[in-house]
Design an enzyme around this catalytic site. Structure first.
Site, short mmCIF file in Angstrom:
data_model
loop_
_atom_site.label_atom_id
_atom_site.label_comp_id
_atom_site.label_asym_id
_atom_site.label_seq_id
_atom_site.Cartn_x
_atom_site.Cartn_y
_atom_site.Cartn_z
CE LYS A 1 -4.40 -1.39 1.96
NZ LYS A 1 -5.12 -1.61 3.19
N1 GLU Z 1 -9.07 -5.08 6.81
C1 GLU Z 1 -8.44 -6.21 6.23
C2 GLU Z 1 -7.47 -5.79 5.15
O1 GLU Z 1 -7.55 -4.67 4.67
C3 GLU Z 1 -9.43 -7.19 5.64
C4 GLU Z 1 -10.25 -7.84 6.65
C5 GLU Z 1 -11.21 -8.91 6.14
O2 GLU Z 1 -11.61 -8.87 4.98
O3 GLU Z 1 -11.55 -9.76 6.94
O4 GLU Z 1 -6.62 -6.56 4.79
#
Ligand code: GLU
Length: 308
Positions: free
Chosen positions: A262
């Site tokens: 990211k």
């Molecule tokens: N917030 C997590 C991420 O951005 C994903 C969580 C999920 O999909 O369970 O990797």
């Protein structure tokens, strides 16, 4: 006609739950497209949840850019931070009371215990050779502390993390893409943290509480979370939530085979937009990369819903 109004509402509820720790890269966007499509093709509802729990790591403005990027691509949401909905708020940073409620329930069932292990102690454990990808198993050091030992640590000013007491046995589930899975969480991961010593709720707990309250029954997300799923199933069982279906989609890698980051803006939408690519051109590229269409021709997200 708007995709949303086409939805038959079959009771399927899917979600995309990005963390705003950096701009979404093409890998994240491909996962978003797949999660959205999976729910839309099932005649379900799409929920967008912002996983901004770990506030120190959340970067200013990223959430807004993330929402704008998804919208630009033509991915729309029935519920989310901008849309609202019956199970909001849709930002984890505003859902603290629900996590506290879940912690209280688990504590009342005797399923949590305070862990006073210092960083040095945890580093020592972490340096032990580990058989699996989840790192070394927590050996349960603080599980059997007596009340007196706990008090002594409290008096010394130690703030505990809270761990979930993992029941013995193998957790099994069938992933729609990765097939049958089995993990003995107690033997491989051990008791895991649900609240850090700085008070921040751990991802594993937050995601289960949110999916539970938001009535999510279809989870489509990146394959990096496949190994978290057995832990989440254990928490969902302990909290009495139904277990959703799971599909873990392959992660996109760069030309060298490395995971996209990211932090790398080149991996995001910006350079493509700057080069004049349309949303349809980007969707076509993402869809072809995921094997949904044979060639990366321009296509809208909405058209992909109708194509099977
Ligand atoms: N917030 C997590 C991420 O951005 C994903 C969580 C999920 O999909 O369970 O990797």
């Amino acid at each position: 006609m708007d995709v949303k109004t086409q939805a038959r509402d079959t009771g399927v509820r899917g979600r995309y739950a990005p963390s705003p720790t950096g701009d979404l890269h093409l890998g994240n966007l491909r996962t978003a497209l797949l999660a959205w499509l999976w729910a839309r093709r099932a005649g379900g509802r799409c929920v967008l949840r912002v996983e901004d729990l770990d506030l120190p790591r959340v970067r200013a403005g990223v959430t807004e850019r993330m929402l704008a990027d998804l919208r630009w691509l033509g991915l729309d949401w029935d519920e989310g931070p901008a849309e609202g909905g019956p199970y909001g708020p849709y930002r984890q940073s505003e859902r603290a009371a629900l996590y506290e409620h879940a912690l209280a329930r688990l504590r009342a069932q005797g399923m949590l215990y305070p862990c006073y292990c210092s960083r040095a102690e945890l580093a020592r454990i972490a340096s032990a050779p580990a058989p699996g990808e989840d790192g070394p198993r927590y050996p349960g050091t603080c599980r059997h502390l007596t009340p007196r030992e706990r008090e002594a640590r409290e008096r010394a000013g130690r703030r505990p993390a809270w761990r979930f007491h993992v029941p013995p046995g193998v957790v099994t589930f069938t992933d729609a893409l990765c097939g049958p899975q089995a993990q003995d969480v107690a033997a491989t991961v051990g008791d895991f943290i649900v609240q850090r010593s700085d008070g921040i709720i751990a991802y594993q707990l937050a995601v289960v509480v949110d999916d539970g309250w938001m009535k999510i029954n279809q989870v489509v997300r990146g394959a990096d979370l496949l190994s978290s799923t057995p832990r989440q199933i254990l928490l969902a069982r302990a909290l009495g939530w139904p277990i959703p279906t799971y599909a873990h989609v392959p992660l996109l890698t760069d030309a060298t085979g490395a995971k996209l980051s990211k932090r790398d803006r080149a991996a995001g939408l910006e350079p493509l937009r700057a080069a004049g690519m349309t949303p349809e051109a980007v969707i076509g590229r993402l869809a072809a990369g995921a094997g949904l269409i044979p060639e990366p021709v321009p296509i809208s997200a909405r058209e992909l819903v109708a194509m099977r």
